[in-house]
Design a protein around this motif. Structure first.
Motif, PDB file in Angstrom:
ATOM      1  N   PRO A 210      18.149   5.686 -11.319  1.00 55.06           N
ATOM      2  CA  PRO A 210      18.308   7.355 -10.766  1.00 55.06           C
ATOM      3  C   PRO A 210      17.627   8.068 -11.676  1.00 55.06           C
ATOM      4  CG  PRO A 210      20.271   6.294 -12.271  1.00 55.06           C
ATOM      5  CD  PRO A 210      19.256   5.301 -11.971  1.00 55.06           C
ATOM      6  N   ASP A 211      16.881   7.605 -12.744  1.00 55.93           N
ATOM      7  CA  ASP A 211      16.573   8.601 -13.543  1.00 55.93           C
ATOM      8  C   ASP A 211      14.870   8.702 -13.162  1.00 55.93           C
ATOM      9  OD1 ASP A 211      15.199  10.085 -15.908  1.00 55.93           O
ATOM     10  OD2 ASP A 211      15.385   8.589 -17.386  1.00 55.93           O
ATOM     11  N   LYS A 212      14.584  10.054 -12.683  1.00 57.01           N
ATOM     12  CA  LYS A 212      13.443  10.360 -12.278  1.00 57.01           C
ATOM     13  C   LYS A 212      12.816  11.788 -12.561  1.00 57.01           C
ATOM     14  CE  LYS A 212      14.529   8.432  -7.705  1.00 57.01           C
ATOM     15  NZ  LYS A 212      15.551   7.568  -8.256  1.00 57.01           N
ATOM     16  N   VAL A 213      11.373  11.842 -12.536  1.00 52.81           N
ATOM     17  CA  VAL A 213      10.797  13.127 -12.907  1.00 52.81           C
ATOM     18  C   VAL A 213       9.906  13.462 -11.908  1.00 52.81           C
ATOM     19  CG1 VAL A 213      11.000  12.520 -15.598  1.00 52.81           C
ATOM     20  CG2 VAL A 213       9.169  11.989 -14.146  1.00 52.81           C
ATOM     21  N   THR A 214       9.455  14.970 -11.831  1.00 52.04           N
ATOM     22  CA  THR A 214       8.853  15.490 -10.822  1.00 52.04           C
ATOM     23  C   THR A 214       7.297  15.194 -11.321  1.00 52.04           C
ATOM     24  OG1 THR A 214      10.341  17.241 -10.424  1.00 52.04           O
ATOM     25  CG2 THR A 214       8.148  17.473  -9.261  1.00 52.04           C
TER      26      THR A 214
ATOM     27  N   TYR B 161       8.545  12.617  -6.609  1.00 54.49           N
ATOM     28  CA  TYR B 161       9.097  11.994  -7.954  1.00 54.49           C
ATOM     29  C   TYR B 161       8.605  10.629  -8.563  1.00 54.49           C
ATOM     30  CZ  TYR B 161      12.682  15.405  -7.147  1.00 54.49           C
ATOM     31  OH  TYR B 161      13.437  16.638  -6.894  1.00 54.49           O
ATOM     32  N   ASN B 162       8.625  10.557  -9.752  1.00 57.93           N
ATOM     33  CA  ASN B 162       8.225   9.104 -10.249  1.00 57.93           C
ATOM     34  C   ASN B 162       9.546   8.676 -10.779  1.00 57.93           C
ATOM     35  OD1 ASN B 162       5.614   9.430  -9.547  1.00 57.93           O
ATOM     36  ND2 ASN B 162       5.008  10.226 -11.615  1.00 57.93           N
ATOM     37  N   SER B 163       9.820   7.290 -10.905  1.00 56.97           N
ATOM     38  CA  SER B 163      10.932   6.778 -11.928  1.00 56.97           C
ATOM     39  C   SER B 163      10.490   6.838 -13.285  1.00 56.97           C
ATOM     40  CB  SER B 163      11.208   5.209 -11.352  1.00 56.97           C
ATOM     41  OG  SER B 163      11.784   5.542  -9.960  1.00 56.97           O
ATOM     42  N   HIS B 164      11.445   6.921 -14.037  1.00 55.90           N
ATOM     43  CA  HIS B 164      11.271   7.175 -15.460  1.00 55.90           C
ATOM     44  C   HIS B 164      12.032   6.184 -16.237  1.00 55.90           C
ATOM     45  CE1 HIS B 164      12.597   8.918 -19.296  1.00 55.90           C
ATOM     46  NE2 HIS B 164      11.183   8.882 -19.581  1.00 55.90           N
ATOM     47  N   ILE B 165      11.337   5.643 -17.437  1.00 57.83           N
ATOM     48  CA  ILE B 165      12.168   4.499 -18.270  1.00 57.83           C
ATOM     49  C   ILE B 165      11.857   5.070 -19.793  1.00 57.83           C
ATOM     50  CG2 ILE B 165      10.363   2.924 -17.956  1.00 57.83           C
ATOM     51  CD1 ILE B 165      12.422   0.707 -18.123  1.00 57.83           C
ATOM     52  N   ASN B 166      12.698   5.072 -20.605  1.00 52.59           N
ATOM     53  CA  ASN B 166      12.607   5.084 -22.176  1.00 52.59           C
ATOM     54  C   ASN B 166      12.822   3.704 -22.614  1.00 52.59           C
ATOM     55  OD1 ASN B 166      14.631   6.015 -24.965  1.00 52.59           O
ATOM     56  ND2 ASN B 166      12.333   6.667 -24.862  1.00 52.59           N
ATOM     57  N   VAL B 167      11.776   3.173 -23.189  1.00 55.45           N
ATOM     58  CA  VAL B 167      11.656   1.892 -23.861  1.00 55.45           C
ATOM     59  C   VAL B 167      12.091   2.146 -25.420  1.00 55.45           C
ATOM     60  CG1 VAL B 167      10.479  -0.246 -24.484  1.00 55.45           C
ATOM     61  CG2 VAL B 167      10.339   1.031 -22.224  1.00 55.45           C
ATOM     62  N   GLN B 168      13.038   1.474 -25.792  1.00 53.28           N
ATOM     63  CA  GLN B 168      13.378   1.742 -27.280  1.00 53.28           C
ATOM     64  C   GLN B 168      13.421   0.480 -28.205  1.00 53.28           C
ATOM     65  OE1 GLN B 168      17.260   3.244 -26.742  1.00 53.28           O
ATOM     66  NE2 GLN B 168      16.518   5.178 -27.294  1.00 53.28           N
TER      67      GLN B 168
ATOM     68  N   GLY C 248       0.803  -1.184  -0.015  1.00 56.69           N
ATOM     69  CA  GLY C 248       0.000  -0.100   0.194  1.00 56.69           C
ATOM     70  C   GLY C 248       0.866   1.286  -0.217  1.00 56.69           C
ATOM     71  N   LYS C 249       2.199   1.103   0.116  1.00 59.63           N
ATOM     72  CA  LYS C 249       3.035   2.217   0.249  1.00 59.63           C
ATOM     73  C   LYS C 249       3.708   2.569  -0.996  1.00 59.63           C
ATOM     74  CE  LYS C 249       6.936   4.659   2.718  1.00 59.63           C
ATOM     75  NZ  LYS C 249       7.763   4.529   3.733  1.00 59.63           N
ATOM     76  N   TRP C 250       3.608   3.699  -1.805  1.00 58.61           N
ATOM     77  CA  TRP C 250       3.929   3.980  -3.132  1.00 58.61           C
ATOM     78  C   TRP C 250       5.564   4.337  -2.813  1.00 58.61           C
ATOM     79  CZ3 TRP C 250       1.216   4.721  -7.772  1.00 58.61           C
ATOM     80  CH2 TRP C 250      -0.308   4.224  -7.660  1.00 58.61           C
ATOM     81  N   MET C 251       6.565   4.018  -3.749  1.00 62.02           N
ATOM     82  CA  MET C 251       7.828   4.494  -3.753  1.00 62.02           C
ATOM     83  C   MET C 251       8.488   4.366  -4.988  1.00 62.02           C
ATOM     84  SD  MET C 251       9.613   0.784  -2.526  1.00 62.02           S
ATOM     85  CE  MET C 251      11.084   1.317  -2.727  1.00 62.02           C
ATOM     86  N   GLU C 252       9.638   5.250  -5.157  1.00 64.96           N
ATOM     87  CA  GLU C 252      10.419   5.260  -6.426  1.00 64.96           C
ATOM     88  C   GLU C 252      11.079   3.734  -6.443  1.00 64.96           C
ATOM     89  OE1 GLU C 252      12.693   8.737  -5.959  1.00 64.96           O
ATOM     90  OE2 GLU C 252      10.864   9.675  -5.016  1.00 64.96           O
ATOM     91  N   ASP C 253      11.834   3.801  -7.850  1.00 66.39           N
ATOM     92  CA  ASP C 253      12.626   2.627  -7.841  1.00 66.39           C
ATOM     93  C   ASP C 253      14.001   2.892  -7.397  1.00 66.39           C
ATOM     94  OD1 ASP C 253      14.280   0.629  -8.646  1.00 66.39           O
ATOM     95  OD2 ASP C 253      13.380   0.494 -10.856  1.00 66.39           O
ATOM     96  N   PRO C 254      14.372   2.390  -6.478  1.00 66.92           N
ATOM     97  CA  PRO C 254      15.482   2.809  -5.734  1.00 66.92           C
ATOM     98  C   PRO C 254      16.838   2.379  -6.576  1.00 66.92           C
ATOM     99  CG  PRO C 254      14.904   0.973  -4.781  1.00 66.92           C
ATOM    100  CD  PRO C 254      13.666   1.417  -5.548  1.00 66.92           C
TER     101      PRO C 254
END
Length: 296
Positions: free
Chosen positions: A195-199, A205-212, A186-192
């Motif tokens: 290091p790629d994060k956006v506000t 912060y949310n973690s961010h990923i670019n899928v190519q 139930g607790k939200w957390m970023e991906d530790p």
């Protein structure tokens, strides 16, 4: 997921009459127990076919099961869809609120007292998928969920499974930019580990990923050319960087690209040309005509 599965390049809709207890009718809501119905046909209806009750007929497998197979290419670029099963072209099979891919139905912005199933075609769990999400630690957690823009921040559908020293889930994701978080009991957390994060909109912060995806460009012409360059919006129209290689009289070049629309051209012995085998072309801001590559 209740009501469907994805096998290769197909969406397989699956209906088992034992999974449903109630049916409803547009005119008078919940009608009666499902077990009292004599099934003549079952139809898949959703926002992908304008909620039609008489288009996507399912094939009867046995006395309890029905199935319908559709190509993933039959669906547009939307990542998620709502759908339901229609019995005898009139009655809607009502899914249980306990189903993981359940969402309250709405009409003209108003919530109804019935529920729809939800299907994801642009992102779904697949052991042979292209993106692995992993959370180290939290061995004593009871429930860990992956939530992000790829599933409209759903809080239950992408449950992660336990591995040694952590949790994991593998998804098949279309190319593109995604934001995500883990929900640990139930607790939200970023991906530790990312290091790629956006506000986000909450000042967190949310973690961010670019899928190519790897794309191979081919020019099936000019076998006698001495020098062929691939150039485009993806490399700022560089005139020297992507030198193509000739294989069996075909010039080729492969690169990993982000999702979306890209403009490109070939430079053949210093002469700029569009792709003769690609009829999709657009003008750019300077009035030039370029070939178009869609990565999705």
């Amino acid at each position: 997921m209740k009501g469907y599965k994805i096998e290769g390049d197909e969406v397989v809709f699956t209906f088992n009459k034992n999974d449903y207890k109630k049916v409803s009718h547009d005119a008078f809501g919940i009608a009666e127990d499902f077990k009292d119905f004599d099934i003549e046909n079952v139809v898949v209806s959703g926002n992908f076919n304008n909620w039609s009750k008489d288009k996507w007929y399912m094939k009867k497998i046995d006395n309890e099961n029905y199935e319908l197979r559709k190509k993933l290419t039959d669906f547009s670029d939307d990542f998620s869809w709502e759908f339901k099963f229609v019995i005898n072209n009139n009655f809607w099979a009502e899914p249980s609120k306990k189903d993981p891919n359940i969402i309250q139905a709405t009409k003209d912005g108003t919530h109804l007292n019935v529920y729809n199933l939800k299907m994801y075609t642009g992102a779904y769990p697949d052991k042979n998928g292209n993106v692995r999400f992993r959370l180290r630690g939290y061995e004593n957690a009871k429930n860990v969920v992956l939530s992000g823009t790829f599933n409209r921040w759903n809080e239950s559908i992408f449950k992660m499974y336990k591995i040694t020293n952590g949790w994991e889930i593998i998804l098949k994701l279309d190319p593109g930019n995604y934001e995500y978080k883990f929900i640990v009991d139930g607790k939200w957390m970023e991906d530790p580990s990312n290091p790629d994060k956006v506000t986000n909109e909450f000042g967190e912060y949310n973690s961010h990923i670019n899928v190519q995806r790897r794309v191979t460009f081919k020019l099936n012409a000019f076998p006698d050319a001495k020098n062929v360059i691939l150039t485009g919006s993806f490399n700022n129209w560089n005139e020297t960087k992507y030198r193509m290689t000739k294989v069996n009289n075909t010039w080729t070049f492969s690169l990993v690209m982000s999702g979306g629309k890209h403009h490109y051209k070939f430079i053949v012995d210093n002469k700029w040309i569009t792709d003769p085998d690609n009829s999709v072309r657009e003008y750019d801001d300077q009035g030039n005509i370029n070939s178009v590559c869609m990565v999705k």
